[in-house]
Design a protein around this motif. Structure first.
Motif, PDB file in Angstrom:
ATOM      1  N   HIS A  97     -51.667 -27.943  56.106  1.00 20.32           N
ATOM      2  CA  HIS A  97     -50.346 -28.057  56.734  1.00 20.32           C
ATOM      3  C   HIS A  97     -50.372 -28.854  58.037  1.00 20.32           C
ATOM      4  O   HIS A  97     -49.396 -28.825  58.787  1.00 20.32           O
ATOM      5  CB  HIS A  97     -49.727 -26.675  56.974  1.00 20.32           C
ATOM      6  CG  HIS A  97     -49.540 -25.877  55.715  1.00 20.32           C
ATOM      7  ND1 HIS A  97     -48.572 -26.191  54.776  1.00 20.32           N
ATOM      8  CD2 HIS A  97     -50.220 -24.804  55.229  1.00 20.32           C
ATOM      9  CE1 HIS A  97     -48.651 -25.326  53.773  1.00 20.32           C
ATOM     10  NE2 HIS A  97     -49.646 -24.486  54.018  1.00 20.32           N
ATOM     11  N   HIS A  98     -51.459 -29.551  58.296  1.00 17.37           N
ATOM     12  CA  HIS A  98     -51.508 -30.430  59.463  1.00 17.37           C
ATOM     13  C   HIS A  98     -51.106 -31.843  59.063  1.00 17.37           C
ATOM     14  O   HIS A  98     -51.578 -32.374  58.058  1.00 17.37           O
ATOM     15  CB  HIS A  98     -52.901 -30.465  60.079  1.00 17.37           C
ATOM     16  CG  HIS A  98     -53.020 -31.466  61.189  1.00 17.37           C
ATOM     17  ND1 HIS A  98     -52.495 -31.252  62.443  1.00 17.37           N
ATOM     18  CD2 HIS A  98     -53.571 -32.701  61.223  1.00 17.37           C
ATOM     19  CE1 HIS A  98     -52.720 -32.298  63.204  1.00 17.37           C
ATOM     20  NE2 HIS A  98     -53.378 -33.190  62.484  1.00 17.37           N
ATOM     21  N   THR A  99     -50.251 -32.447  59.858  1.00 17.09           N
ATOM     22  CA  THR A  99     -49.774 -33.807  59.609  1.00 17.09           C
ATOM     23  C   THR A  99     -50.398 -34.759  60.623  1.00 17.09           C
ATOM     24  O   THR A  99     -50.423 -34.464  61.823  1.00 17.09           O
ATOM     25  CB  THR A  99     -48.239 -33.877  59.716  1.00 17.09           C
ATOM     26  OG1 THR A  99     -47.664 -32.898  58.850  1.00 17.09           O
ATOM     27  CG2 THR A  99     -47.734 -35.244  59.307  1.00 17.09           C
ATOM     28  N   PHE A 100     -50.871 -35.900  60.168  1.00 20.05           N
ATOM     29  CA  PHE A 100     -51.463 -36.909  61.035  1.00 20.05           C
ATOM     30  C   PHE A 100     -50.380 -37.869  61.537  1.00 20.05           C
ATOM     31  O   PHE A 100     -49.298 -37.963  60.958  1.00 20.05           O
ATOM     32  CB  PHE A 100     -52.539 -37.679  60.273  1.00 20.05           C
ATOM     33  CG  PHE A 100     -53.757 -36.861  59.952  1.00 20.05           C
ATOM     34  CD1 PHE A 100     -54.912 -36.974  60.706  1.00 20.05           C
ATOM     35  CD2 PHE A 100     -53.752 -35.959  58.902  1.00 20.05           C
ATOM     36  CE1 PHE A 100     -56.033 -36.217  60.426  1.00 20.05           C
ATOM     37  CE2 PHE A 100     -54.866 -35.185  58.607  1.00 20.05           C
ATOM     38  CZ  PHE A 100     -56.015 -35.319  59.374  1.00 20.05           C
ATOM     39  N   PRO A 101     -50.661 -38.619  62.601  1.00 22.00           N
ATOM     40  CA  PRO A 101     -49.686 -39.594  63.105  1.00 22.00           C
ATOM     41  C   PRO A 101     -49.318 -40.670  62.086  1.00 22.00           C
ATOM     42  O   PRO A 101     -48.237 -41.252  62.164  1.00 22.00           O
ATOM     43  CB  PRO A 101     -50.378 -40.207  64.331  1.00 22.00           C
ATOM     44  CG  PRO A 101     -51.370 -39.177  64.766  1.00 22.00           C
ATOM     45  CD  PRO A 101     -51.829 -38.505  63.505  1.00 22.00           C
ATOM     46  N   GLY A 102     -50.211 -40.934  61.149  1.00 21.63           N
ATOM     47  CA  GLY A 102     -49.918 -41.952  60.142  1.00 21.63           C
ATOM     48  C   GLY A 102     -50.828 -41.825  58.945  1.00 21.63           C
ATOM     49  O   GLY A 102     -51.813 -41.068  58.944  1.00 21.63           O
ATOM     50  N   GLU A 103     -50.498 -42.571  57.908  1.00 20.40           N
ATOM     51  CA  GLU A 103     -51.297 -42.613  56.683  1.00 20.40           C
ATOM     52  C   GLU A 103     -51.151 -43.997  56.072  1.00 20.40           C
ATOM     53  O   GLU A 103     -50.038 -44.503  55.905  1.00 20.40           O
ATOM     54  CB  GLU A 103     -50.834 -41.555  55.690  1.00 20.40           C
ATOM     55  CG  GLU A 103     -51.616 -41.537  54.379  1.00 20.40           C
ATOM     56  CD  GLU A 103     -51.167 -40.420  53.446  1.00 20.40           C
ATOM     57  OE1 GLU A 103     -51.496 -40.477  52.250  1.00 20.40           O
ATOM     58  OE2 GLU A 103     -50.463 -39.493  53.917  1.00 20.40           O
ATOM     59  N   ILE A 104     -52.281 -44.605  55.771  1.00 23.32           N
ATOM     60  CA  ILE A 104     -52.293 -45.912  55.122  1.00 23.32           C
ATOM     61  C   ILE A 104     -52.733 -45.706  53.678  1.00 23.32           C
ATOM     62  O   ILE A 104     -53.767 -45.085  53.419  1.00 23.32           O
ATOM     63  CB  ILE A 104     -53.234 -46.887  55.847  1.00 23.32           C
ATOM     64  CG1 ILE A 104     -52.672 -47.187  57.252  1.00 23.32           C
ATOM     65  CG2 ILE A 104     -53.414 -48.170  55.060  1.00 23.32           C
ATOM     66  CD1 ILE A 104     -53.581 -48.056  58.085  1.00 23.32           C
ATOM     67  N   GLN A 105     -51.937 -46.207  52.757  1.00 23.42           N
ATOM     68  CA  GLN A 105     -52.192 -46.005  51.329  1.00 23.42           C
ATOM     69  C   GLN A 105     -52.461 -47.351  50.648  1.00 23.42           C
ATOM     70  O   GLN A 105     -51.621 -48.246  50.696  1.00 23.42           O
ATOM     71  CB  GLN A 105     -51.007 -45.309  50.674  1.00 23.42           C
ATOM     72  CG  GLN A 105     -50.744 -43.919  51.234  1.00 23.42           C
ATOM     73  CD  GLN A 105     -49.453 -43.314  50.723  1.00 23.42           C
ATOM     74  OE1 GLN A 105     -48.664 -43.978  50.059  1.00 23.42           O
ATOM     75  NE2 GLN A 105     -49.223 -42.048  51.042  1.00 23.42           N
ATOM     76  N   LEU A 106     -53.641 -47.456  50.031  1.00 18.40           N
ATOM     77  CA  LEU A 106     -54.014 -48.639  49.275  1.00 18.40           C
ATOM     78  C   LEU A 106     -53.775 -48.353  47.797  1.00 18.40           C
ATOM     79  O   LEU A 106     -54.283 -47.364  47.262  1.00 18.40           O
ATOM     80  CB  LEU A 106     -55.490 -48.981  49.494  1.00 18.40           C
ATOM     81  CG  LEU A 106     -55.920 -49.580  50.832  1.00 18.40           C
ATOM     82  CD1 LEU A 106     -55.718 -48.613  51.989  1.00 18.40           C
ATOM     83  CD2 LEU A 106     -57.388 -50.022  50.765  1.00 18.40           C
ATOM     84  N   TYR A 107     -52.989 -49.204  47.148  1.00 14.28           N
ATOM     85  CA  TYR A 107     -52.680 -49.036  45.729  1.00 14.28           C
ATOM     86  C   TYR A 107     -53.366 -50.124  44.904  1.00 14.28           C
ATOM     87  O   TYR A 107     -53.413 -51.301  45.298  1.00 14.28           O
ATOM     88  CB  TYR A 107     -51.178 -49.122  45.480  1.00 14.28           C
ATOM     89  CG  TYR A 107     -50.390 -47.874  45.792  1.00 14.28           C
ATOM     90  CD1 TYR A 107     -50.277 -46.842  44.863  1.00 14.28           C
ATOM     91  CD2 TYR A 107     -49.735 -47.727  47.007  1.00 14.28           C
ATOM     92  CE1 TYR A 107     -49.548 -45.698  45.141  1.00 14.28           C
ATOM     93  CE2 TYR A 107     -49.004 -46.579  47.298  1.00 14.28           C
ATOM     94  CZ  TYR A 107     -48.914 -45.572  46.366  1.00 14.28           C
ATOM     95  OH  TYR A 107     -48.185 -44.443  46.643  1.00 14.28           O
TER      96      TYR A 107
END
Length: 346
Positions: A137-147
């Motif tokens: 349940h912890h959220t980070f400042p951002g997330e980068i997703q490679l598809y």
């Protein structure tokens, strides 16, 4: 009265027809076109509301399944060129279609080779929110997703996203701190070039593999794309270390806008889909928690009995998302220590 009703119906049909011609431009992350309505906006996106293998999810450390057969993730070392674009919903990097050297992704939980296609940037306007996936349940400042798409079975992303085992999603959690990767600046230095919707900037010779955190520990599960149409064809891999972005770079990212220069609308940030129910899906990991010499189960030799994790919740900026020694959840901001046992496998 009947004439008035007919007139309104005609206007409604015209409006729907106009919208349907630009579905990709109409959805947002809030309001009546936000995530709760994606499945209603376009009938082809019905999985956004009805699917049971949706992404993102909250990762619960006490329910992780250790799988010793998970291999290392392999990325080709080729550099890629493409275009960084502000779509109005997200910041997206898409690789050049006619590039001679494509980057293949293989290994890990993947049974096929996947060809890298695009990067999505999800981030918050404050540091306490931004990532789509959550850890305890912890959220980070951002997330980068490679598809990437399954190049062995399908021809392109458009075809693969509708098909079984069609897509791989590589998730990199983003922390604000001192950057350790100079290659990432090829992208971060271009943030101010794509301030408004529709703006784009070319990125040349990006070494994709060097953007990854220095770890082979990861979590994996079966899910969906986190943008419309939420197709349940994705294998997700979440690396167990974040990457870092400076305060200045995050500030520049937060200056991006949803609209044009004439009508900038709202900031582009806070573009994260809420977490979705896991619905009894298994989240596997290659992190070996068996550091105490515990006996394995005869009926399930790839799991261990009586394993424990300790949530060391006081340290917020340690490198590992989930450490392999004591399974410390180093990213949750509470000062309590929690010990929980994994369920015994019979």
């Amino acid at each position: 009265m009947h004439q008035c009703s007919l007139f309104i119906l005609i206007l409604l049909c015209v409006s729907v027809r106009d919208i349907s011609g630009s579905w990709e431009e109409w959805w947002t992350y809030d309001g009546i076109s936000g995530p709760g309505f994606w499945g209603l906006i376009n009938p082809q996106w019905s999985m956004c509301n009805k699917g049971r293998r949706q992404s993102p999810v909250n990762i619960e450390p006490d329910k992780l399944l250790f799988d010793p057969w998970l291999r290392d993730i392999q990325f080709d070392k080729h550099k890629v060129s493409g275009v960084l674009q502000n779509t109005g919903q997200s910041l997206v990097f898409r690789v050049e279609k006619d590039s001679k050297h494509q980057v293949n992704i293989s290994g890990g939980p993947l049974s096929y080779r996947y060809q890298f296609e695009e990067i999505y940037f999800h981030y918050g306007m404050e540091d306490n929110r931004g990532s789509e996936h959550q850890i305890d349940h912890h959220t980070f400042p951002g997330e980068i997703q490679l598809y990437g798409f399954n190049k062995e079975l399908y021809h392109n992303m458009s075809e693969a996203q509708h098909k079984s085992q069609g897509i791989v999603g590589i998730s990199l959690m983003v922390q604000v701190g001192e950057p350790t990767n100079t290659d990432f600046r090829l992208i971060t230095s271009a943030f101010n070039k794509v301030t408004y919707r529709g703006s784009s900037f070319p990125i040349k010779h990006l070494p994709l593999s060097s953007l990854l955190p220095n770890t082979q520990q990861y979590l994996t599960y079966e899910g969906s794309t986190t943008h419309p149409g939420c197709w349940e064809t994705a294998v997700w891999i979440i690396f167990n270390k974040p990457i870092y972005i400076s305060k200045q770079e995050m500030y520049a990212l937060r200056q991006l806008m949803q609209g044009s220069q004439l009508t900038p609308k709202a900031p582009l940030g806070n573009n994260a889909r809420p977490v979705q129910p896991l619905h009894h899906r298994t989240v596997r990991t290659n992190i070996n928690f068996n550091k105490q010499g515990l006996q394995g189960s005869n009926n399930c030799p790839d799991m261990y009995r009586n394993m424990h994790y300790t949530a060391n919740l006081a340290v917020a900026l340690a490198d590992d998302i989930i450490t392999d020694s004591s399974l410390n959840i180093t990213t949750v901001t509470t000062d309590k220590e929690v010990t929980t046992s994994l369920p015994e496998i019979n």
